[in-house]
Scaffold this motif. Structure first.
Motif, short mmCIF file in Angstrom:
data_model
loop_
_atom_site.label_atom_id
_atom_site.label_comp_id
_atom_site.label_asym_id
_atom_site.label_seq_id
_atom_site.Cartn_x
_atom_site.Cartn_y
_atom_site.Cartn_z
N GLU A 130 0.83 -1.20 0.00
CA GLU A 130 0.00 0.00 0.00
C GLU A 130 0.87 1.26 0.00
OE1 GLU A 130 -2.37 -0.63 3.47
OE2 GLU A 130 -3.89 -1.81 2.41
N PHE A 131 1.97 1.21 0.73
CA PHE A 131 2.90 2.34 0.79
C PHE A 131 3.48 2.60 -0.60
CE2 PHE A 131 6.91 4.47 1.45
CZ PHE A 131 6.69 5.32 2.52
N ALA A 132 3.90 1.53 -1.28
CA ALA A 132 4.51 1.67 -2.61
C ALA A 132 3.53 2.28 -3.61
CB ALA A 132 5.00 0.31 -3.11
N VAL A 133 2.27 1.89 -3.52
CA VAL A 133 1.25 2.45 -4.41
C VAL A 133 1.02 3.93 -4.10
CG1 VAL A 133 -1.19 2.36 -5.04
CG2 VAL A 133 0.10 0.23 -4.77
N LYS A 134 0.94 4.25 -2.81
CA LYS A 134 0.65 5.63 -2.40
C LYS A 134 1.77 6.59 -2.79
CE LYS A 134 -0.59 8.40 1.67
NZ LYS A 134 -0.90 8.37 3.13
N TYR A 135 3.02 6.12 -2.70
CA TYR A 135 4.15 7.00 -2.94
C TYR A 135 4.89 6.66 -4.22
CZ TYR A 135 3.18 8.47 1.81
OH TYR A 135 2.56 8.96 2.94
N LEU A 162 10.14 -2.40 -9.51
CA LEU A 162 11.05 -2.66 -8.40
C LEU A 162 10.41 -2.31 -7.06
CD1 LEU A 162 14.58 -1.49 -9.61
CD2 LEU A 162 14.04 -3.69 -8.52
N SER A 163 9.68 -1.21 -7.03
CA SER A 163 9.00 -0.80 -5.79
C SER A 163 8.03 -1.88 -5.32
CB SER A 163 8.25 0.52 -6.01
OG SER A 163 9.14 1.58 -6.27
N MET A 164 7.26 -2.44 -6.26
CA MET A 164 6.28 -3.46 -5.91
C MET A 164 6.95 -4.77 -5.52
SD MET A 164 3.63 -1.73 -6.02
CE MET A 164 2.56 -3.10 -5.52
N PHE A 165 8.02 -5.13 -6.23
CA PHE A 165 8.74 -6.36 -5.90
C PHE A 165 9.33 -6.27 -4.49
CE2 PHE A 165 12.31 -9.24 -5.71
CZ PHE A 165 11.87 -10.37 -6.40
N LEU A 166 9.95 -5.15 -4.18
CA LEU A 166 10.56 -4.96 -2.86
C LEU A 166 9.50 -4.85 -1.77
CD1 LEU A 166 13.36 -2.50 -3.98
CD2 LEU A 166 13.73 -4.80 -3.06
N ALA A 167 8.35 -4.29 -2.12
CA ALA A 167 7.25 -4.22 -1.15
C ALA A 167 6.83 -5.62 -0.72
CB ALA A 167 6.06 -3.47 -1.75
N VAL A 173 8.84 1.30 -0.05
CA VAL A 173 9.60 2.00 -1.08
C VAL A 173 8.80 3.17 -1.63
CG1 VAL A 173 10.87 1.75 -3.25
CG2 VAL A 173 10.62 -0.23 -1.72
N ALA A 174 9.48 4.30 -1.77
CA ALA A 174 8.94 5.45 -2.50
C ALA A 174 9.87 5.70 -3.68
CB ALA A 174 8.87 6.68 -1.60
N ASN A 175 9.31 6.13 -4.81
CA ASN A 175 10.19 6.39 -5.95
C ASN A 175 9.90 7.75 -6.57
OD1 ASN A 175 8.52 6.11 -8.55
ND2 ASN A 175 7.97 4.22 -7.46
N LEU A 176 10.91 8.26 -7.25
CA LEU A 176 10.81 9.61 -7.83
C LEU A 176 11.39 9.61 -9.24
CD1 LEU A 176 10.26 12.72 -7.40
CD2 LEU A 176 12.68 12.86 -6.73
N PRO A 177 10.62 10.08 -10.23
CA PRO A 177 11.17 10.26 -11.58
C PRO A 177 12.17 11.40 -11.58
CG PRO A 177 8.75 10.30 -11.58
CD PRO A 177 9.19 10.42 -10.16
N VAL A 178 13.26 11.21 -12.29
CA VAL A 178 14.31 12.22 -12.35
C VAL A 178 14.37 12.78 -13.78
CG1 VAL A 178 16.79 12.62 -12.23
CG2 VAL A 178 15.67 11.20 -10.51
N MET A 179 14.26 14.11 -13.90
CA MET A 179 14.39 14.76 -15.21
C MET A 179 14.94 16.16 -14.99
SD MET A 179 10.34 15.34 -16.08
CE MET A 179 9.99 13.62 -15.72
N PRO A 180 15.71 16.67 -15.94
CA PRO A 180 16.38 17.97 -15.74
C PRO A 180 15.45 19.12 -15.42
CG PRO A 180 17.29 16.83 -17.66
CD PRO A 180 16.09 16.03 -17.20
N GLU A 181 14.21 19.08 -15.96
CA GLU A 181 13.30 20.22 -15.77
C GLU A 181 12.59 20.21 -14.42
OE1 GLU A 181 13.78 19.01 -19.97
OE2 GLU A 181 13.03 17.98 -18.18
#
Length: 277
Positions: A130-135, A162-167, A173-181
Motif C-alpha cells: 500500500e505504501f509503494a502504491v501511495k508514494y 522494483l518498488s512493488m517487488f521490494l514491497a 519503497v517510494a520512488n521519484l522520476p528524475v528529469m532535468p526540468e
C-alpha cells in the motif's frame, strides 16, 4: 504420466495456496518449451474428503501429482494411492524436511499453510505494498521521509516494478522520476543516502523502450521522449544528482527485476555505496 505424449497433466495439490509446488513445476517446465502441460490446481486441501476426488481424477487422466501436503494422513494417503495406481507422485518438501529434522533434531510443525498464515509479516507486507502504491512516481514527497528505501531514476528504469517487488519483501519503497526540468523535492536531501538508490540504463536500451512505449500509446516513436541526445542529457543529469547525494547507482539494462532487487537488498544490509554497472 503418459511418456509417449508431449501433453502432460499435472495435479498440483496443497494444503495452502499451492504457490510453492506451482513455481517449482514452472521452473522445471521452462526447460521443456515444446511440452504442452495442463495444470490442475487444488489449493487448501485439508481433508481426506477433499483429497480423494482429486486423486481419482489424476488416475482418470493418467496425470502426475505434485504436492506440498504436510499433514501425515494426507501425504501418506497420496503416496499410497499413487503407488498402487502407478501415478508419478512428487512430494517436493519431504526430503528437505526430513534432512533438516535429522540434522537438527527438531521436528517439523506439520501445520497446514504455515508459510501463508495471517501473521505480522503478512500484514507488514500488505502495508508495504500500500505504501509503494501511495508514494509511487513522487506523488507525495512526504513519503520519502517515511520510506525504508527511495528509488530515483529517469523514465523506463523499472522504478515502479522494483518498488512493488521490494514491497513484497516487506520493504517500504517510494520512488521519484528524475528529469532535468523537474526540481528535486527538499525531502530527498533529508533522507540518509544509504537509503537511496539511483537507477540508470544504457542510452540505446532506453531509446528502444521509449519508442515501444510511444507505439503502444498509438503515437509516433520518434519524439523528444525517445531522442538520443535528450536521453543522454537525462542520464548525465541523473548521474550528477546521484553523485551529489552519494547514493548507490545501479544500471538496470542487463538485469531482471529480481537481480536488481537482490543487489539493492544486499546493499541495504551492508550499507555499501557504490556504482554497479
Amino acid at each position: 504420466m503418459n511418456m509417449d505424449s508431449k501433453e502432460l497433466d499435472f495435479f498440483i495439490i496443497s494444503d495452502s495456496v499451492g504457490d510453492t509446488a506451482r513455481k517449482v513445476l514452472q521452473a522445471v517446465l521452462a526447460q521443456f518449451p515444446a511440452v504442452s502441460v495442463h495444470m490442475h490446481h487444488y489449493p487448501f486441501v485439508r481433508t481426506i474428503e477433499d483429497l480423494n476426488p482429486i486423486l481419482r481424477k489424476a488416475k482418470e487422466l493418467k496425470g502426475s501429482v505434485i504436492h506440498t501436503l504436510v499433514v501425515d494422513d494426507l501425504s501418506e494417503l497420496t503416496a499410497q494411492f499413487c503407488r498402487e495406481e502407478g501415478i508419478p507422485c512428487y512430494n517436493i518438501l519431504k526430503t528437505l524436511v526430513q534432512d533438516i529434522a535429522a540434522a537438527t533434531g527438531e521436528q517439523p510443525l506439520k501445520r497446514p499453510g504455515a508459510l501463508h498464515r495471517l501473521d505480522d509479516e503478512y500484514f507488514n507486507r500488505i502495508s508495504a505494498i500500500e505504501f509503494a502504491v501511495k508514494y509511487d512516481d513522487g506523488k507525495d514527497p512526504k513519503g520519502f521521509l517515511d520510506a525504508d528505501l527511495v528509488l530515483l531514476g529517469v523514465s523506463r528504469t523499472s522504478k515502479t516494478p522494483l518498488s512493488m517487488f521490494l514491497a513484497n519483501k516487506n520493504i517500504k519503497v517510494a520512488n521519484l522520476p528524475v528529469m532535468p526540468e523537474a526540481a528535486i523535492p527538499d525531502e530527498i536531501w533529508q533522507v540518509d543516502p544509504k537509503k537511496i538508490v539511483g537507477l540508470t540504463n544504457d542510452p540505446e536500451v532506453l531509446n528502444n523502450f521509449r519508442k515501444e512505449r510511444m507505439i503502444a500509446y498509438g503515437l509516433s516513436p520518434d519524439t523528444i521522449y525517445s531522442d538520443m541526445d535528450r536521453i543522454r542529457a537525462e542520464l548525465e543529469y541523473a548521474y550528477d544528482l546521484y553523485n551529489k547525494i552519494g547514493c548507490i547507482i545501479i544500471n538496470v539494462s542487463k538485469r531482471s527485476i529480481e537481480e536488481t532487487a537482490a543487489i539493492i537488498m544486499s546493499n541495504i544490509k551492508t550499507s555499501d555505496t557504490s556504482i554497479i554497472p
